[in-house]
Design an enzyme around this catalytic site. Structure first.
Site, PDB file in Angstrom:
ATOM      1  N   GLU A 103      12.272   2.246  55.857  1.00 17.98           N
ATOM      2  CA  GLU A 103      12.232   3.049  57.084  1.00 17.98           C
ATOM      3  C   GLU A 103      13.448   3.961  57.103  1.00 17.98           C
ATOM      4  OE1 GLU A 103      12.176   0.868  60.816  1.00 17.98           O
ATOM      5  OE2 GLU A 103      11.679   2.725  61.881  1.00 17.98           O
ATOM      6  N   GLU A 148       4.669  -1.997  65.492  1.00 19.16           N
ATOM      7  CA  GLU A 148       4.805  -3.168  66.384  1.00 19.16           C
ATOM      8  C   GLU A 148       4.109  -2.874  67.701  1.00 19.16           C
ATOM      9  OE1 GLU A 148       8.949  -4.058  66.829  1.00 19.16           O
ATOM     10  OE2 GLU A 148       8.893  -5.575  65.261  1.00 19.16           O
TER      11      GLU A 148
END
Ligand code: AHR
Length: 665
Positions: A53, A383
């Protein structure tokens, strides 16, 4: 004679005592049985992977080797990262112009007015991300987009060290570009190493010069690709031999709001046409602000696929599912407007795999990769949670599976491995027969030790698990005091024995986050730490490496008193067979502060080699790695002589062992 008897007596007593001690040691020894004929399931090639990321200066200022910060003047402060100088001061002599209507992706550029009065005394200097890491003897590629209507403007390009000395220089001369933008380039060698150099450009000539995309790359990038990635950082990834690479995140996929979500189509093609956005980690933590953190997308989806191919990892892109970060704006696209999101997913599969007659397959080929990238899976959201996620997930499932029935989809189980959110998602996704469910755990070391048996009772059929983000927190989650030490690493090792033992349930796992820049991080702990020139793996990195490079292809039974080793006497263990190498691989963690003796019995084997290869990590719990001592906590290789199928093995306090034994016919 008497003396000889006495001597003999002493010898016998010594032998007796020795035997007694030996018997005692054997008695105390934990009797562990490895039964090679009891198969517990296959280990997927994807089992151990990496999670990438753009956080902690992971991409811009990290693996993306561009050294110029704000190269296109598109940061919200257009001259952030730049210092401009004009002598004498010339009001309006240096302007940021905006061609909004003409070039939406990259509208701003810098205009510089030169005349006889200031000739040679006008310059712009770029700071780099936290300075520029420059290496003696390395060639650097400078480039700039120019538009001008005059001839003979000379750009003197200099690398400047902390003492303001020139440590590398080049020159380009720009001429009338007849109304178009042209790229000028030059390359030059640095004659000194400096971790915090700057790039200065000073001008000679008369008239106006317009500049954009001012760029500097080292030539020693990964695989020497021009405009490529930092080789030392990618090498650390390649050394893990990861089964997959998940990209581009993480929360970066979701964005603070939907306008700031990750949109892969905006990250391919010429870099000057990739529109940058603010990085969501720029202002996420008030205590760790990073105001100069943007996503330029110089590293985009094509580059991620190429990277996956380079390091032999299966690509696992994660796409936005119409939901922005639920910790931030919680913005949702309405269901009747979800189509473009689903279409992005379908188009990505075509971009990665489609033949070159398809719309996006053709785009891939035009970028230089006619062959397929062999994409087999994709994540739907990061998420995300709640009924809103499930509603959107079902639309993705339907659309993608009806076109690509064998394509695997990875779904979110939210932010936590338990609780109401997790229960709702896990139950509903399993009822949907979702291919893979992504579980995240950022927890204390104790949690990892106590959950080594988490998957022992998971259903063996139906949805598989992706342990998509995990890291033991020495302090609390998102605390700046978190450390990557042997305590965090050994507790992850203990937990990972449980993942490997349940490889028939857990098909993929990745530690998170992956990289952190020592001067630009927002989140700890992290697997790999870097500065502008150096990088090192943490103890957690070496634990990951132990598992991923000693993986095996099927799990076999390993028991103490007929039970799997999940913390009895602080021991955790797993065993596997590498069928190609015909090798038994035993992994044991001793999480106790004392030495423990074991007797290992190998059942179901014919003969084994006399010498086993052993890798041991053994440290104090607070031990860490650093730039100065990058392998302070790392496996040491030794050998073990074994006579037969039963042998003693001593486990030192707080240690992790991998024992590799060749199986013979
Ligand atoms: O790994 C850091 C962050 O943790 C990820 O972006 C997110 O998915 C999780 O909350």
């Amino acid at each position: 004679m008497k003396n000889s008897f006495l001597k003999m007596g002493a010898l016998l007593t010594a032998l007796f005592l020795n035997n007694m001690l030996h018997a005692q040691a054997v008695n105390e020894s934990k009797k562990i049985v490895v039964n090679v004929s009891k198969n517990l399931g296959n280990i997927e090639p994807t089992m151990w992977g990496v999670f990438f990321e753009d956080i902690n200066l992971g991409a811009d200022g990290g693996i993306y080797a561009e050294l110029v910060k704000n190269r296109s003047f598109e940061f919200y402060k257009p001259l952030m990262g730049w210092t401009v100088q004009q002598q004498p001061a010339n009001e309006g002599g240096m302007l940021v112009l905006n061609r909004q209507g003409d070039n939406l992706a990259n509208p701003r550029y810098l205009s510089v007015q030169l005349d006889h009065a200031n000739n040679g005394n006008v310059s712009i200097t770029n700071d780099g991300f936290r300075g520029m890491g420059i290496k003696e003897g390395v060639l650097y590629d400078f480039s700039v987009m120019i538009k001008q209507e005059v001839n003979n403007i000379k750009l003197n390009i200099e690398l400047i060290n902390a003492k303001n000395e020139i440590i590398g220089q080049g020159v380009v001369v720009s001429n009338n570009t007849n109304g178009t933008w042209k790229k000028l380039k030059t390359s030059f060698k640095a004659n000194q190493t400096d971790p915090r150099a700057k790039l200065k450009i000073w001008f000679e000539g008369n008239g106006e010069i317009n500049m954009d995309m001012i760029s500097l790359f080292p030539q020693d990038t990964w695989k020497q690709r021009p405009g490529g990635m930092r080789a030392d950082m990618i090498q650390l990834l390649a050394d893990l031999k990861p089964g997959f690479i998940r990209f581009p995140g993480g929360c970066i996929v979701e964005g603070f709001d939907l306008s700031l979500r990750y949109q892969w189509k905006k990250t391919i093609g010429p870099i000057e046409e990739r529109q940058l956005i603010i990085n969501r980690w720029n202002s996420e933590f008030a205590h760790k602000p990073t105001p100069d953190y943007f996503q330029t997308f110089g590293l985009g989806f094509y580059e991620y696929f190429q990277l996956a191919e380079d390091i032999g990892a299966a690509p696992l892109p994660i796409l936005n599912c119409g939901m922005a970060c639920q910790f931030n704006s919680s913005e949702l696209v309405t269901m009747d407007k979800l189509d473009p999101y689903v279409q992005d997913a379908l188009d990505l599969i075509e971009f990665a795999n489609g033949d070159t007659t398809t719309t996006y397959g053709k785009v891939r080929a035009s970028l230089g990769h006619a062959a397929s990238f062999h994409l087999t899976m994709m994540g739907v959201g990061n998420e995300n949670w709640g009924p809103q996620y499930l509603e959107r997930a079902k639309i993705f499932e339907q659309a993608i599976k009806s076109k690509y029935p064998n394509f695997k989809l990875v779904y979110s189980s939210g932010t936590d491995p338990s609780g109401d959110r997790f229960q709702l998602l896990n139950t509903t996704l399993r009822a949907m027969n979702a291919d893979v469910i992504d579980e995240h755990y950022y927890r204390k070391p104790d949690w990892f030790l106590n959950n080594a048996n988490r998957y022992d009772n998971y259903p063996r059929t139906g949805s598989k698990v992706f342990a998509g983000e995990y890291a033991a927190q020495s302090d609390f989650t998102v605390s700046v005091n978190n450390k990557n030490n042997w305590l965090t690493a050994i507790s992850e090792a203990a937990f990972m024995t449980g993942l490997e033992r349940n490889a028939s349930v857990v098909n993929m796992a990745s530690y998170a986050p992956l990289f952190a820049h020592t001067d630009g991080w927002q989140w700890t702990p992290d697997l790999i730490w870097v500065d502008n020139l150096r990088s090192y793996g943490t103890p957690d990195y070496y634990v990951q490496k132990m598992f991923s490079t000693n993986k095996g292809s099927r799990v076999v039974s390993m028991t103490l008193d007929e039970k799997a080793l999940v913390g009895q006497d602080s021991l955790y263990a797993t065993a596997s067979i590498d069928t190609m190498a015909n090798e038994l691989i035993i992994k044991v963690v001793n999480a106790a502060n004392k030495k423990q003796n074991t007797t290992l019995s190998l059942v179901g084997v014919n003969k084994v080699s006399n010498v086993a290869k052993v890798l041991v990590m053994q440290n104090d719990l607070s031990d860490m790695n650093s730039f100065e001592k990058p392998e302070n906590v790392a496996p040491k290789e030794t050998t073990l002589n074994i006579r037969g199928k039963i042998f003693n093995y001593e486990l030192s306090p707080y240690s992790f062992h991998t024992i590799k034994i060749k199986l013979l016919k």
